[in-house]
Design an enzyme around this catalytic site. Structure first.
Site, PDB file in Angstrom:
ATOM      1  N   SER A 239       0.833  -1.187   0.063  1.00 52.95           N
ATOM      2  CA  SER A 239      -0.011   0.121  -0.139  1.00 52.95           C
ATOM      3  C   SER A 239       1.035   1.297   0.000  1.00 52.95           C
ATOM      4  O   SER A 239       2.207   1.160   0.017  1.00 52.95           O
ATOM      5  CB  SER A 239      -1.002  -0.124   1.030  1.00 52.95           C
ATOM      6  OG  SER A 239      -0.443   0.019   2.377  1.00 52.95           O
ATOM      7  N   LYS A 240       0.170   2.523  -0.004  1.00 54.29           N
ATOM      8  CA  LYS A 240       0.735   3.760  -0.208  1.00 54.29           C
ATOM      9  C   LYS A 240       2.134   3.715   1.040  1.00 54.29           C
ATOM     10  O   LYS A 240       3.173   4.335   0.678  1.00 54.29           O
ATOM     11  CB  LYS A 240       0.024   4.854  -0.094  1.00 54.29           C
ATOM     12  CG  LYS A 240      -1.201   4.836  -0.938  1.00 54.29           C
ATOM     13  CD  LYS A 240      -2.448   4.403  -0.502  1.00 54.29           C
ATOM     14  CE  LYS A 240      -3.086   3.239  -1.036  1.00 54.29           C
ATOM     15  NZ  LYS A 240      -4.088   2.532  -0.088  1.00 54.29           N
ATOM     16  N   ARG A 241       1.834   3.220   2.056  1.00 60.86           N
ATOM     17  CA  ARG A 241       2.892   3.506   3.006  1.00 60.86           C
ATOM     18  C   ARG A 241       4.235   2.820   2.814  1.00 60.86           C
ATOM     19  O   ARG A 241       5.161   3.015   3.459  1.00 60.86           O
ATOM     20  CB  ARG A 241       2.364   3.096   4.379  1.00 60.86           C
ATOM     21  CG  ARG A 241       1.907   1.752   4.797  1.00 60.86           C
ATOM     22  CD  ARG A 241       0.896   1.769   5.721  1.00 60.86           C
ATOM     23  NE  ARG A 241       0.658   0.176   6.085  1.00 60.86           N
ATOM     24  CZ  ARG A 241       1.354  -0.765   6.634  1.00 60.86           C
ATOM     25  NH1 ARG A 241       2.363  -0.361   7.002  1.00 60.86           N
ATOM     26  NH2 ARG A 241       0.881  -1.952   6.733  1.00 60.86           N
ATOM     27  N   HIS A 242       3.884   1.683   1.903  1.00 62.46           N
ATOM     28  CA  HIS A 242       5.379   1.051   1.298  1.00 62.46           C
ATOM     29  C   HIS A 242       6.047   1.825   0.322  1.00 62.46           C
ATOM     30  O   HIS A 242       7.002   1.314  -0.073  1.00 62.46           O
ATOM     31  CB  HIS A 242       5.029  -0.224   0.887  1.00 62.46           C
ATOM     32  CG  HIS A 242       4.475  -1.164   2.023  1.00 62.46           C
ATOM     33  ND1 HIS A 242       3.043  -1.536   1.929  1.00 62.46           N
ATOM     34  CD2 HIS A 242       4.804  -1.684   2.997  1.00 62.46           C
ATOM     35  CE1 HIS A 242       2.900  -2.292   2.892  1.00 62.46           C
ATOM     36  NE2 HIS A 242       3.752  -2.458   3.742  1.00 62.46           N
ATOM     37  N   GLY A 243       5.389   3.085   0.022  1.00 64.65           N
ATOM     38  CA  GLY A 243       6.284   3.834  -1.154  1.00 64.65           C
ATOM     39  C   GLY A 243       5.222   3.962  -2.310  1.00 64.65           C
ATOM     40  O   GLY A 243       3.830   3.499  -2.050  1.00 64.65           O
TER      41      GLY A 243
END
Length: 471
Positions: A239-243
RNA sequence: GUCCCCAUCGUCUAGCCUGGCCUAGGACAUUGCCCUUUCAAGGCAGUAACACGGGUUCAAAUCCCGUUGGGGACACCA
């Protein structure tokens, strides 16, 4: 055997995700290999979350990675009549019934069941009510089989068995008349003649809900294949928090579409020890048997390496073409327009071994535009000093008498001066490097001169002498 | 909670189906060395894995069972 027909069916609720691209890719590869048909279908039945911008983003992303479709894009919202008529057909044949439970009631009952530790399924209370004149806000439910098993012979996971007792009566037509996902998918897959339904394995448990609908409607059941998920470094769903997860974000970060495709396919599929594949090799060598069953962690480092490989080995003119928009964004529009495509390709060759992305390449390439060099302060301070000025002047004098640039001749001349002065290569090379590029790091000096050409090389050398004399 | 899926170096994976050739191979990352006018690139070398426990077998990474761990699904979202 009939022709293979596969599809990619994203819902337009945001940008095109790299996980979606990978799913599309496996379908596309299989279609191309089997000389089948690849269909693009937009699943926009959730009118509150679907947007036209998302549809555009999906099309743009697909085009960027070069996944062309043979049919579509179809939009489910344009096929409402089909879902409604097939839903009514189920009702008429006794495979569906009207449900008058209110959404809030269902929600409350679900929570209650969960609190008791029971599975939050629909309790089937409207199943035997035989409602024939439903109120306007009734929903239509599918009468799912309650006995026996549903068996899937999955292309990737193999045989998977579900007890029919675990699936409840799902809503196929909402009270607003819109079909739900599990129903519209079945109608479309059947009507579009899809032979292989390949999707993420988050859909695996949807499959035993969909198969009975195919059967109730009298359609042939397609083959299914469930692709493992892509995870982040912490092993949770990417998800976004992984980049960055949007495919277009990778274009903006300077990745080549060919590299993205190669990386994404290799994430979950393999062909022995081979890492790099041309598009044609991918098509030829692809097989379901070598698709991994387990989830894979997305590794940005390996993607970066692969991008670097593609930058090094792709035709320079092609890399140059991909570089141009980034150059223009960086404020070099006029400079780019002033040079030839051939020279740009030459520039790419000059720096391709040191740039892992196109964005990095922009930075590497910047010193070669324009007449003069822009000195980095620290670089000039260190190498363009009064002590190096006479040395640079001597080199300049020698070069000036040479009528045209020749790598060999100029290099010989350079080395001869180093020898005569009794200095180390670096003692002359570094000041020259700074004079020519403004920086302490660059490609080989004579390759730099070649790209710059005789006039600009001499011009920059002169400016370098001036700067060095100043301090 | 229920159901389903999965399990080889830190990561992607080969090998598994059709046990022995596995002293477990490759790639990314990482460490060291070499090359070198800088920065890269490149070359060479190194560290590093069959989740655990039971079986079956002359022989198990490979077959079977269990445990543990991870993931997913259980909506009038898709």
């Amino acid at each position: 055997m009939s022709q293979v027909r596969v599809r990619f069916a994203p819902s337009p609720t945001g940008f095109l995700h790299i996980g979606g691209v990978r799913t599309a890719l496996f379908n596309w590869l299989f279609a191309r290999q089997q000389q089948g048909v690849f269909i693009l279908r937009i699943e926009d039945t959730d009118q509150s979350r679907s947007t036209d911008e998302s549809i555009q983003a999906i099309l743009q992303g697909m085009k960027w990675v070069g996944l062309d479709w043979d049919e579509g894009p179809f939009r489910q919202t344009e096929r409402m009549d089909l879902y409604r008529s097939h839903a009514m057909k189920l009702f008429e044949t006794g495979h569906a019934y009207w449900c008058v439970c209110k959404a809030e009631e269902l929600e409350a009952r679900r929570k209650e069941a969960e609190a008791k530790g029971l599975s939050p399924r629909y309790d089937g209370r409207c199943r035997n009510l035989r409602i024939t004149n439903p109120p306007g806000d009734a929903a239509l439910r599918f009468k799912a089989p309650q006995e026996g098993q549903t068996v899937i012979d999955d292309l990737i996971k193999g045989k998977v068995v579900f007890d029919n007792t675990v699936v409840d009566d799902l809503i196929i037509l909402r009270s607003n008349g819109y079909p739900t996902y599990n129903f519209s998918v079945v109608v479309d897959d059947a009507l579009m003649g899809i032979t292989h339904v390949v999707r993420g394995d988050d859909h695996l448990t949807n499959t035993p809900r969909q198969i009975p609908i195919f059967e109730a409607l009298g359609f042939a059941v397609p083959r299914f294949g469930h692709l493992p998920m892509i995870l982040g470094a912490d092993k949770t769903r990417l998800s976004k928090r992984h980049g960055a997860t949007s495919i277009m974000a990778y274009r903006d970060m300077g990745y080549l579409p060919e590299a993205m495709v190669n990386y994404l396919v290799r994430l979950g599929w393999s062909h022995g020890d081979q890492e790099l594949f041309t598009r044609q090799e991918l098509i030829d060598k692809f097989s379901w048997g070598h698709v991994q069953k387990s989830a894979a962690v997305f590794n940005p480092d390996k993607l970066l390496w692969m991008n670097a490989e593609y930058i090094k080995t792709s035709p320079p003119a092609q890399v140059a073409q991909a570089l141009v928009p980034l150059l223009e964004q960086d404020g070099l529009k006029q400079e780019v327009e002033a040079v030839s495509g051939k020279w740009l390709a030459q520039l790419v060759v000059l720096v391709k071994e040191r740039a892992k992305t196109l964005v990095e390449m922009v930075d590497w390439v910047r010193p070669y535009f324009g007449q003069g060099a822009t000195f980095e302060v620290e670089a000039a301070k260190k190498f363009l000093t009064p002590t190096t000025a006479p040395l640079l002047q001597k080199l300049l004098t020698r070069f000036e008498v040479l009528p045209s640039f020749s790598k060999q001749v100029w290099e010989d001349s350079f080395k001869k001066l180093v020898e005569e002065e009794g200095i180390k290569m670096g003692a002359l090379a570094q000041p020259v490097r700074v004079a020519l590029t403004g920086r302490t790091a660059s490609p080989g000096l004579f390759e730099v001169m070649e790209v710059l050409g005789r006039d600009r090389t001499l011009f920059r050398l002169r400016k370098g002498v001036e700067r060095a004399s100043l301090q």
